[in-house]
Design an enzyme around this catalytic site. Structure first.
Site, mmCIF file in Angstrom:
data_model
loop_
_atom_site.group_PDB
_atom_site.id
_atom_site.type_symbol
_atom_site.label_atom_id
_atom_site.label_comp_id
_atom_site.label_asym_id
_atom_site.label_seq_id
_atom_site.Cartn_x
_atom_site.Cartn_y
_atom_site.Cartn_z
ATOM 1 N N ASP A 1 0.104 5.023 1.077
ATOM 2 C CA ASP A 1 -1.251 6.140 2.510
ATOM 3 C C ASP A 1 -1.422 7.605 0.906
ATOM 4 O O ASP A 1 -0.642 7.588 0.023
ATOM 5 C CB ASP A 1 -0.265 6.241 3.026
ATOM 6 C CG ASP A 1 -0.225 5.462 4.435
ATOM 7 O OD1 ASP A 1 -1.307 4.907 4.667
ATOM 8 O OD2 ASP A 1 0.781 5.826 5.282
ATOM 9 N N ARG B 1 8.847 7.633 6.292
ATOM 10 C CA ARG B 1 8.303 8.578 7.357
ATOM 11 C C ARG B 1 9.323 9.232 8.675
ATOM 12 O O ARG B 1 9.776 10.005 9.319
ATOM 13 C CB ARG B 1 7.001 9.258 7.555
ATOM 14 C CG ARG B 1 6.855 9.216 5.636
ATOM 15 C CD ARG B 1 5.049 8.399 5.631
ATOM 16 N NE ARG B 1 4.500 10.297 6.713
ATOM 17 C CZ ARG B 1 2.957 9.927 6.836
ATOM 18 N NH1 ARG B 1 2.144 9.172 5.765
ATOM 19 N NH2 ARG B 1 2.480 10.890 7.062
ATOM 20 N N TYR C 1 12.945 3.224 -2.058
ATOM 21 C CA TYR C 1 11.560 4.738 -1.824
ATOM 22 C C TYR C 1 12.422 6.050 -1.936
ATOM 23 O O TYR C 1 14.048 6.263 -1.337
ATOM 24 C CB TYR C 1 10.944 4.467 -0.153
ATOM 25 C CG TYR C 1 10.265 3.424 0.469
ATOM 26 C CD1 TYR C 1 9.122 4.015 -0.162
ATOM 27 C CD2 TYR C 1 10.311 2.727 0.223
ATOM 28 C CE1 TYR C 1 7.430 3.214 -0.325
ATOM 29 C CE2 TYR C 1 8.665 1.716 0.372
ATOM 30 C CZ TYR C 1 8.319 2.110 0.324
ATOM 31 O OH TYR C 1 6.680 1.381 0.458
ATOM 32 N N ARG D 1 0.418 -1.721 -0.076
ATOM 33 C CA ARG D 1 -0.120 0.194 0.402
ATOM 34 C C ARG D 1 0.964 0.852 0.065
ATOM 35 O O ARG D 1 2.299 0.894 0.278
ATOM 36 C CB ARG D 1 -0.685 0.190 0.533
ATOM 37 C CG ARG D 1 -1.397 -0.888 1.910
ATOM 38 C CD ARG D 1 -2.628 -0.999 2.874
ATOM 39 N NE ARG D 1 -2.799 -1.894 3.527
ATOM 40 C CZ ARG D 1 -3.457 -2.668 4.233
ATOM 41 N NH1 ARG D 1 -3.934 -1.409 5.203
ATOM 42 N NH2 ARG D 1 -3.538 -3.000 5.088
#
Lengths: 248, 248
Positions: free
Chosen positions: B53, B200, B111, B51
């Site tokens: 967000d 994050r 990422y 997933r």
């Protein structure tokens, strides 16, 4: 009254252009709304170096306005920057001469026009660059660009219906830059002024030249004809950026 | 049935994340809607590598799905790319092994996390980079990054409340790149997998280190404590990009 000059940037995506109007959100209305709040509810009118159309962006639009008090400049800038919506940034604020005019005293403007050429179209550039997925010979464009330099009557590169009679303008710079990844072109145009939709028609014409559908040496002929029909189509607004405005 | 693997990019700004859900527009729903149209109204289910967000972007998300016919791949890619909304791009489509699974067979993910550091905040980056206007010593961050490499229990860098028990992950790359203009940082993290909100929280912690509010040598201690409270805050989703997913 103190006359202030400010340099602002905006993402034109969600604006119906710069200039105040009855319908839709505009940059002028948002900046004036903020200044009115700062000025205890008294309205303040701003004057831009020129309009930008819906979807067109600015990196360095210049405005002027009169405000009752002289305030510390960085405080004024910060208040304006943070109180305007997130799609407007205020880069600098200074005090200008009482007779300074952001529109009438312009001596030079620079525009950028971005064209994404990679496949597939990047979802991240859809509001920030025009898209041209067809074959392009950049050398043909580079061959044509110098023919735009200098003083010409740009009637052929002006949208019809405007009120301005004098269509003579001087272009000092007409360049093409390609990003490192080879995915995006930036056209750079610097001149003493530009007619309505002129940059977008120039780019539409240059892309047709790069695509081999208008000969690379035809710019002098198109200029001489003073006929909008000979130039290429008007490129989309999302690629256009008002980059810099210079004054005497 | 033929199993297809596709690489897609999306601008996460106007999505309520990747995964299908009752409320809000999601990437999965939009891609499945398009596939259903292409498949004469018969539903097609897609499986993502994981997933993302709301507000999180993808440069190279990988999906798989089963489709009744084998079709020319570029035609399949073009149909999917042009029929999905403009904020989704389909970069490649290939035929995968019948047992290929976009989620379970992942061996490596990369990422990127982008942080805008210029003042004022650029209106053009507001959906595409997090914003950090405070003092930053990049050398402190560069000192801390190598301590993240290797195999660790990342409980301290995981949002609480997740269902996953095993919080051991291996990070192969943890780099910081600054753009030429000095206005934007890109953190690059490559590893065998990442926990919920882990990137994050890592970035939130590294920015606190750069800001001098967490010591640069404290990563080993934070890891060892297995306590989310010792790490920094969770950086905003708009800076995060799923850049690449690799398979065996």
């Amino acid at each position: 009254m103190v006359r202030y000059k400010a340099v602002i940037a905006y993402d034109g995506t969600h604006f119906n252009g710069f200039q105040k109007q009855p319908n839709g959100r505009t940059v002028q209305q948002e900046v004036e709304k903020t200044l009115q709040k700062m000025n205890n509810g008294e309205p303040v009118t701003i004057f831009g170096s020129g309009r930008t159309d819906a979807g067109v962006h600015a990196l360095g639009q210049v405005i002027h306005f009169d405000y009752p008090q002289e305030r510390p400049l960085e405080r004024m800038r910060f208040a304006l920057d943070t109180q305007t919506p997130e799609d407007i940034a205020v880069s600098s604020v200074e005090i200008a001469a009482d007779d300074f005019h952001a529109r009438y005293h312009v001596v030079e403007k620079t525009y950028h026009f971005k064209v994404q050429i990679e496949k597939p179209r990047s979802p991240f550039r859809r509001f920030y660059a025009s898209y041209f997925p067809y074959p392009l010979d950049l050398n043909l464009i580079r061959q044509a660009l110098p023919d735009l330099l200098g003083t010409h009557d740009f009637t052929s590169f002006c949208a019809t219906g405007g009120a301005i009679e004098d269509k003579v303008r001087t272009i000092y710079q007409a360049d093409l830059v390609v990003n490192e990844a080879g995915t995006e072109l930036t056209f750079i145009f610097r001149g003493n002024g530009f007619l309505y939709k002129m940059i977008r028609i120039l780019v539409g014409t240059l892309l047709k030249i790069g695509n081999g559908r208008i000969p690379a040496d035809s710019i002098p002929e198109i200029l001489a004809a003073k006929d909008r029909n000979l130039a290429g189509p008007t490129a989309h607004p999302e690629g256009l950026y008002l980059a810099e405005v210079k004054y005497k």
